[in-house]
Design a protein around this motif. Structure first.
Motif, PDB file in Angstrom:
ATOM      1  N   HIS A 195       0.805  -1.214   0.000  1.00 49.47           N
ATOM      2  CA  HIS A 195       0.000   0.000   0.000  1.00 49.47           C
ATOM      3  C   HIS A 195       0.841   1.266   0.000  1.00 49.47           C
ATOM      4  O   HIS A 195       0.316   2.364  -0.033  1.00 49.47           O
TER       5      HIS A 195
ATOM      6  N   VAL B 275       0.801   2.135  10.285  1.00 49.34           N
ATOM      7  CA  VAL B 275      -0.439   2.364   9.540  1.00 49.34           C
ATOM      8  C   VAL B 275      -0.538   3.832   9.118  1.00 49.34           C
ATOM      9  O   VAL B 275      -0.830   4.148   7.965  1.00 49.34           O
ATOM     10  N   TYR B 276      -0.247   4.724  10.060  1.00 41.02           N
ATOM     11  CA  TYR B 276      -0.372   6.153   9.775  1.00 41.02           C
ATOM     12  C   TYR B 276       0.576   6.549   8.640  1.00 41.02           C
ATOM     13  O   TYR B 276       0.191   7.215   7.672  1.00 41.02           O
TER      14      TYR B 276
ATOM     15  N   PHE C 105      -0.566   5.144   5.279  1.00 39.38           N
ATOM     16  CA  PHE C 105      -1.768   5.756   4.730  1.00 39.38           C
ATOM     17  C   PHE C 105      -1.506   7.185   4.260  1.00 39.38           C
ATOM     18  O   PHE C 105      -1.958   7.590   3.192  1.00 39.38           O
TER      19      PHE C 105
ATOM     20  N   SER D 110      -7.181  -7.857  -1.204  1.00 37.55           N
ATOM     21  CA  SER D 110      -7.567  -6.457  -1.427  1.00 37.55           C
ATOM     22  C   SER D 110      -9.082  -6.200  -1.465  1.00 37.55           C
ATOM     23  O   SER D 110      -9.498  -5.083  -1.180  1.00 37.55           O
TER      24      SER D 110
ATOM     25  N   VAL E 123     -11.102  -7.102   0.714  1.00 38.51           N
ATOM     26  CA  VAL E 123     -11.581  -7.035   2.098  1.00 38.51           C
ATOM     27  C   VAL E 123     -11.504  -5.595   2.599  1.00 38.51           C
ATOM     28  O   VAL E 123     -10.505  -4.918   2.407  1.00 38.51           O
ATOM     29  N   THR E 124     -12.570  -5.124   3.233  1.00 42.31           N
ATOM     30  CA  THR E 124     -12.605  -3.757   3.759  1.00 42.31           C
ATOM     31  C   THR E 124     -12.113  -3.721   5.200  1.00 42.31           C
ATOM     32  O   THR E 124     -12.475  -4.576   5.998  1.00 42.31           O
ATOM     33  N   GLY E 125     -11.294  -2.735   5.502  1.00 47.02           N
ATOM     34  CA  GLY E 125     -10.710  -2.594   6.835  1.00 47.02           C
ATOM     35  C   GLY E 125      -9.287  -3.114   6.809  1.00 47.02           C
ATOM     36  O   GLY E 125      -9.050  -4.231   6.351  1.00 47.02           O
ATOM     37  N   PHE E 126      -8.335  -2.283   7.265  1.00 49.32           N
ATOM     38  CA  PHE E 126      -6.926  -2.669   7.107  1.00 49.32           C
ATOM     39  C   PHE E 126      -6.563  -3.875   7.969  1.00 49.32           C
ATOM     40  O   PHE E 126      -5.905  -4.805   7.510  1.00 49.32           O
ATOM     41  N   ARG E 127      -7.001  -3.875   9.235  1.00 48.13           N
ATOM     42  CA  ARG E 127      -6.741  -5.006  10.115  1.00 48.13           C
ATOM     43  C   ARG E 127      -7.291  -6.297   9.513  1.00 48.13           C
ATOM     44  O   ARG E 127      -6.616  -7.320   9.478  1.00 48.13           O
TER      45      ARG E 127
ATOM     46  N   SER F  96      -7.979  -6.860   6.425  1.00 44.39           N
ATOM     47  CA  SER F  96      -7.303  -7.226   5.182  1.00 44.39           C
ATOM     48  C   SER F  96      -5.967  -7.909   5.487  1.00 44.39           C
ATOM     49  O   SER F  96      -5.551  -8.807   4.751  1.00 44.39           O
TER      50      SER F  96
END
Lengths: 246, 338
Positions: free
Chosen positions: B71, B199-200, B203, B254, B256-260, B262
């Motif tokens: 990502h 994550v921050y 993103f 990909s 799947v919704t939601g990073f955790r 996914s």
């Protein structure tokens, strides 16, 4: 009381190309500053100096009374980038996950507490996106995405919102609603620095205007701004304020 | 070969005992029970038990770290570091052959790959947009060093290098299984601890910097973790294919919704690919790495096709529902605004 932002004789260059020359500017707490200027006038660079992403070559930039680039309390600044669609990319994060990031400066490693969850819920509610909290951020409209970024700043309990042309690619109706939201947040005490190419929007919503083209051409209230020829001077040719009658 | 290097040189019985408990009692015992229950005999062989352990470890850490890389559009850093690890293996084998010392090639691979990770990150920091160029220079440069070192030792180590290039279940010795287990634990703990900043930064790097997060530090951490994953997974995947485990399961997850969620889904896709791949590789006696990658791509293709079909069906159902609603009310509208 210290000003939220205090820029003193700041100068910044990319290599030998000067972008900001001897700019001095203060933003008081609770002010809504609209930053205007032609393309390549250094607006974004000035905003980056203000929120501490860059250091001035000379002069000083203070944020809440501290040098902006050294400010430890990152949660006090909420940044809304120019093209949040770009930022989102294909990453499958949900709106709520983005808003939770606002709490990360408070709790980078420790577990979230009740107050963190409450702040996230309240921020989602405040900008009116609680019903789409589980949706993927990349699949939202531009206006909804911008609201998510505002919610992230609210969840952080930021004191300053810095926005860089936030409504590029957002449809007219959502844009109006977005600026109304900014206006409300400002009324509630949020300090706002906004870069906006649409001068009509800025003069309608901002309480102060700064007109920039490398140097500062004007800094004052919107009424005075439309009376002066600062705009023409900064843009280097005749440029008229587009009247907005919505 | 690494198999000849006893772990006891590091220190006493402690590591040996921990390894015996984890590998033989827990993992071995579990698979023995599974073998007894299902009648699948290969689950009971210690060799395959180690191979499955490696498969599980690779499926855990590959997608875990890969989710952040993909990502950030840095998927190819895995490939670059794998080639750096190859230079490390070659250096290890070279030192062993020339100076008659016992340095595990995995250790030299880890050191060289971690250093390369820091070099790549520094190049990226300074060169900014020229990421591709930086990666290509480090990738080809380290492979060049590796090939020079191999030939410099009179071809004697060329035999050993094949296993690292293409991966092999045979390289998963007891000691290597232990090392892989330790690496997996380390990577899992590190990502778990640094999850939020990672994550921050992944993103919204500028937003993260504005929020006071030390972006450079976490970029370096991610690069070094990638090096660890690549070296660990290299044993069964091979240098050339190891990057696949950082990318393909993540791509498969990909929809799947939601990073955790996914990340969890990509680990599941990875597990499916590695376990099926190791099994097929054993049955048909073909390269493990290649079999795993082909299986992973099959998983990805199936998922992509499935989610496309589902999206089409949902769209059609919405259209039907809207039409019905319109007929029933003589007006109204479907709320399908995105």
């Amino acid at each position: 009381m210290t000003a939220a932002v205090d820029v003193r004789e700041a100068t910044f260059s990319y290599g030998d190309r000067p972008v900001i020359e001897d700019v001095s500017l203060t933003v008081e707490t609770g002010e809504f500053l609209g930053l205007v200027g032609p393309n390549g006038s250094g607006k974004t660079t000035l905003l980056e100096l203000v929120i501490g992403l860059r250091r001035p070559d000379s002069g000083t930039v203070s944020l809440f009374g501290e040098p902006a680039a050294d400010l430890a309390a990152g949660e006090r600044v909420g940044y809304v980038p120019q093209d949040v669609g770009e930022a989102a990319g294909g990453m499958p994060v949900t709106v709520e996950e983005v808003v939770r990031m606002g709490r990360y400066p408070h709790r980078l490693f420790r577990r979230f507490r009740g107050e963190d969850r409450r702040a996230v819920a309240a921020a989602l509610e405040r900008v009116g996106i609680a019903d789409i909290a589980d949706r993927r951020i990349g699949r939202l409209s531009g206006g909804q995405r911008q609201r998510a970024f505002i919610a992230r700043a609210l969840a952080a309990e930021a004191d300053l919102l810095a926005l860089d042309e936030p409504t590029v690619g957002v449809d007219a109706e959502s844009r109006e609603a977005f600026y109304d939201l900014l206006h409300e947040l400002n009324d509630e005490g949020m300090t706002i620095v906004l870069i906006e190419h649409d001068i009509g929007v800025v003069t309608t919503h901002a309480s102060e205007i700064a007109c920039l083209n490398r140097a500062l051409f004007f800094h004052g209230d919107p009424e005075a701004f439309v009376e002066t020829d600062a705009l023409a001077a900064a843009y280097g040719n005749a440029q008229h304020v587009v009247a907005h009658d919505h | 070969m690494t198999a000849t290097i006893p772990l006891t040189t590091v220190d006493g019985g402690v590591i040996d005992r921990v390894l015996a408990t984890l590998l033989d009692d827990l993992w071995g015992g579990l698979l023995d029970v599974l073998a007894g229950a299902t009648g699948v005999e290969i689950l009971a062989s210690p060799f395959m038990q180690r191979a499955y352990l490696a498969a599980v470890c690779v499926a855990l850490v590959g997608p875990l770290v890969g989710s952040f890389l993909v990502h950030r559009e840095m998927a190819m850093i895995g490939d670059t570091l794998a080639h750096a690890a190859f230079a490390g293996v070659a250096a290890g084998l070279f030192v062993n052959a020339v100076f008659a010392v016992a340095v595990p090639p995995l250790a030299t691979a880890l050191v060289v790959a971690a250093l390369a990770a820091l070099v790549v990150q520094t190049l990226v920091d300074y060169a900014g947009a020229y990421r591709d160029t930086s990666l290509a220079i480090v990738l080809t440069g380290s492979f060049a060093v590796g090939s020079v070192l191999i030939t410099a030792a009179d071809g004697g180590i060329a035999v050993g290098i094949n296993a690292y290039l293409f991966g092999s279940l045979a390289t998963v010795s007891r000691a290597n299984a232990g090392i892989l287990l330790a690496m997996t634990t380390l990577v899992g703990l590190a990502v778990g601890a640094a999850y939020r900043p990672l994550v921050y930064v992944t993103f919204d790097e500028v937003g993260a910097r504005a929020a006071g997060i030390d972006v450079t530090r976490y970029n370096r951490l991610l690069a070094v973790l990638t090096a660890v994953v690549v070296v660990g997974a290299m044993q069964i995947m091979g240098v050339i294919l190891v990057a696949a485990m950082l990318v393909i399961p993540v791509a498969a997850a990909s929809p799947v919704t939601g990073f955790r969620r996914s990340i969890a889904a990509s680990v599941a896709a990875g597990l499916l690919a590695t376990v099926a791949g190791v099994t097929l590789s054993y049955w048909y006696d073909v390269a493990a790495g290649g079999t795993i990658v082909i299986t992973a791509i099959a998983v990805y293709a199936t998922v992509s096709l499935g989610s496309r079909v589902r999206a089409d069906l949902t769209a059609r159902r919405n259209v039907d529902a809207t039409a019905t609603e319109t007929l029933a009310d003589g007006g109204g509208h479907g709320d399908r605004a995105e």
